[in-house]
Design a protein around this motif. Structure first.
Motif, mmCIF file in Angstrom:
data_model
loop_
_atom_site.group_PDB
_atom_site.id
_atom_site.type_symbol
_atom_site.label_atom_id
_atom_site.label_comp_id
_atom_site.label_asym_id
_atom_site.label_seq_id
_atom_site.Cartn_x
_atom_site.Cartn_y
_atom_site.Cartn_z
ATOM 1 N N THR A 88 0.846 -1.186 0.000
ATOM 2 C CA THR A 88 0.000 0.000 0.000
ATOM 3 C C THR A 88 0.881 1.236 0.000
ATOM 4 O O THR A 88 1.792 1.361 0.829
ATOM 5 N N ARG A 89 0.605 2.145 -0.932
ATOM 6 C CA ARG A 89 1.306 3.428 -0.950
ATOM 7 C C ARG A 89 0.577 4.410 -0.042
ATOM 8 O O ARG A 89 -0.628 4.328 0.140
ATOM 9 N N ILE A 90 1.340 5.340 0.523
ATOM 10 C CA ILE A 90 0.778 6.414 1.342
ATOM 11 C C ILE A 90 1.201 7.723 0.682
ATOM 12 O O ILE A 90 2.148 8.401 1.116
ATOM 13 N N ASP A 91 0.508 8.071 -0.382
ATOM 14 C CA ASP A 91 0.886 9.222 -1.199
ATOM 15 C C ASP A 91 0.803 10.538 -0.441
ATOM 16 O O ASP A 91 1.567 11.466 -0.719
ATOM 17 N N GLY A 92 -0.111 10.641 0.524
ATOM 18 C CA GLY A 92 -0.222 11.874 1.305
ATOM 19 C C GLY A 92 1.064 12.191 2.055
ATOM 20 O O GLY A 92 1.469 13.353 2.143
ATOM 21 N N LEU A 93 1.718 11.168 2.589
ATOM 22 C CA LEU A 93 2.991 11.396 3.287
ATOM 23 C C LEU A 93 4.091 11.797 2.306
ATOM 24 O O LEU A 93 4.884 12.690 2.597
ATOM 25 N N ALA A 94 4.135 11.151 1.150
ATOM 26 C CA ALA A 94 5.141 11.516 0.150
ATOM 27 C C ALA A 94 4.940 12.966 -0.287
ATOM 28 O O ALA A 94 5.907 13.730 -0.424
ATOM 29 N N VAL A 97 6.177 15.382 2.422
ATOM 30 C CA VAL A 97 7.636 15.519 2.426
ATOM 31 C C VAL A 97 8.055 16.512 1.344
ATOM 32 O O VAL A 97 8.870 17.412 1.594
ATOM 33 N N ARG A 98 7.489 16.379 0.148
ATOM 34 C CA ARG A 98 7.833 17.312 -0.936
ATOM 35 C C ARG A 98 7.426 18.748 -0.583
ATOM 36 O O ARG A 98 8.184 19.687 -0.817
ATOM 37 N N ALA A 108 12.581 20.689 -4.749
ATOM 38 C CA ALA A 108 12.038 19.587 -3.949
ATOM 39 C C ALA A 108 10.874 18.897 -4.655
ATOM 40 O O ALA A 108 10.642 17.709 -4.470
ATOM 41 N N VAL A 109 10.166 19.646 -5.498
ATOM 42 C CA VAL A 109 9.022 19.057 -6.211
ATOM 43 C C VAL A 109 9.463 18.045 -7.256
ATOM 44 O O VAL A 109 8.636 17.292 -7.774
ATOM 45 N N LEU A 110 10.739 17.986 -7.557
ATOM 46 C CA LEU A 110 11.250 17.016 -8.540
ATOM 47 C C LEU A 110 11.467 15.635 -7.925
ATOM 48 O O LEU A 110 11.689 14.667 -8.654
ATOM 49 N N SER A 111 11.400 15.530 -6.616
ATOM 50 C CA SER A 111 11.584 14.228 -5.975
ATOM 51 C C SER A 111 10.420 13.311 -6.330
ATOM 52 O O SER A 111 9.257 13.686 -6.241
ATOM 53 N N ARG A 112 10.761 12.090 -6.719
ATOM 54 C CA ARG A 112 9.747 11.085 -7.051
ATOM 55 C C ARG A 112 9.605 10.066 -5.923
ATOM 56 O O ARG A 112 9.060 8.994 -6.107
ATOM 57 N N GLY A 113 10.100 10.406 -4.746
ATOM 58 C CA GLY A 113 10.101 9.484 -3.619
ATOM 59 C C GLY A 113 8.722 8.966 -3.260
ATOM 60 O O GLY A 113 7.731 9.692 -3.316
ATOM 61 N N VAL A 137 16.611 14.787 3.663
ATOM 62 C CA VAL A 137 16.506 13.818 4.751
ATOM 63 C C VAL A 137 15.883 14.469 5.982
ATOM 64 O O VAL A 137 14.987 13.904 6.614
ATOM 65 N N ALA A 138 16.336 15.672 6.309
ATOM 66 C CA ALA A 138 15.784 16.374 7.472
ATOM 67 C C ALA A 138 14.286 16.622 7.282
ATOM 68 O O ALA A 138 13.502 16.447 8.227
ATOM 69 N N ASP A 139 13.893 17.009 6.073
ATOM 70 C CA ASP A 139 12.474 17.238 5.792
ATOM 71 C C ASP A 139 11.676 15.942 5.931
ATOM 72 O O ASP A 139 10.608 15.921 6.545
ATOM 73 N N ALA A 140 12.189 14.866 5.362
ATOM 74 C CA ALA A 140 11.471 13.584 5.417
ATOM 75 C C ALA A 140 11.301 13.114 6.857
ATOM 76 O O ALA A 140 10.209 12.692 7.258
ATOM 77 N N VAL A 141 12.360 13.194 7.639
ATOM 78 C CA VAL A 141 12.276 12.736 9.030
ATOM 79 C C VAL A 141 11.348 13.649 9.835
ATOM 80 O O VAL A 141 10.571 13.171 10.671
ATOM 81 N N ALA A 142 11.384 14.954 9.570
ATOM 82 C CA ALA A 142 10.500 15.873 10.298
ATOM 83 C C ALA A 142 9.033 15.562 10.025
ATOM 84 O O ALA A 142 8.193 15.659 10.928
ATOM 85 N N VAL A 143 8.705 15.173 8.800
ATOM 86 C CA VAL A 143 7.313 14.861 8.447
ATOM 87 C C VAL A 143 6.914 13.483 8.963
ATOM 88 O O VAL A 143 5.860 13.308 9.576
ATOM 89 N N VAL A 144 7.744 12.484 8.722
ATOM 90 C CA VAL A 144 7.372 11.103 9.006
ATOM 91 C C VAL A 144 7.679 10.687 10.446
ATOM 92 O O VAL A 144 6.950 9.879 11.028
#
Length: 163
Positions: A88-94, A97-98, A108-113, A137-144
């Motif tokens: 299952t994808r969780i697109d809202g979290l991805a 992060v962007r 940052a909008v170019l990330s396809r993570g 990485v800091a952004d991703a960890v701060a969100v997730v």
């Protein structure tokens, strides 16, 4: 304490040509959320990335953060390696992060993570593809980070918090 794996995806770091700065940062930041993470470095290769994610899950990691390989260059293949492993994808979290990254870097909008879970059960792991930069990485960890324990509780059948 939640067990986790940080996977740095970089041809240059995997050969020792460059120093991995984002992976160790992720390990340090995750510790603030009670996440005990180990670090591995793999090249920008679909099989290597998939093998590292599968190996992390098989080794008991409940949270897996990849860093790198989410852009649009020919060697950026982390999302392609990750997608078939997600139940299952969780697109809202991805997207979150962007959006957080946009505050400091327009690219940052170019990330396809991707973000998702490997299984919808207590054995499942939450997987997050973060950009390879320290800021990404800091952004991703701060969100997730604040949501990891909730997602893992949900995978184990936990109830939603009541408003």
């Amino acid at each position: 304490m939640t067990r986790a794996r940080v996977i740095t995806v970089s041809d240059r770091c995997s050969t020792g040509e460059a120093e991995d700065l984002s992976g160790p940062l992720a390990v340090r930041l995750l510790a603030d959320y009670g996440i005990d993470a180990t670090l591995v470095v793999v090249p920008d290769d679909i099989d290597a990335i998939r093998g590292a994610i599968r190996g992390a899950e098989a080794g008991g990691a409940r949270f897996i953060l990849t860093t790198g390989g989410t852009g649009v260059s020919p060697r950026d293949v982390t999302p392609e390696a990750t997608e078939p492993l997600l139940a299952t994808r969780i697109d809202g979290l991805a997207d979150a992060v962007r959006r957080r990254g946009e505050n400091s870097v327009a690219s940052a909008v170019l990330s396809r993570g991707l973000v998702g879970v490997t299984r919808r059960s207590s054995e499942g792991a939450l997987v997050v593809n973060a950009p390879g930069s320290r800021g990404g990485v800091a952004d991703a960890v701060a969100v997730v980070g604040p949501l990891i324990s909730h997602v893992l509780d949900q995978l184990g059948g936990g109830d939603h918090p009541r408003a």
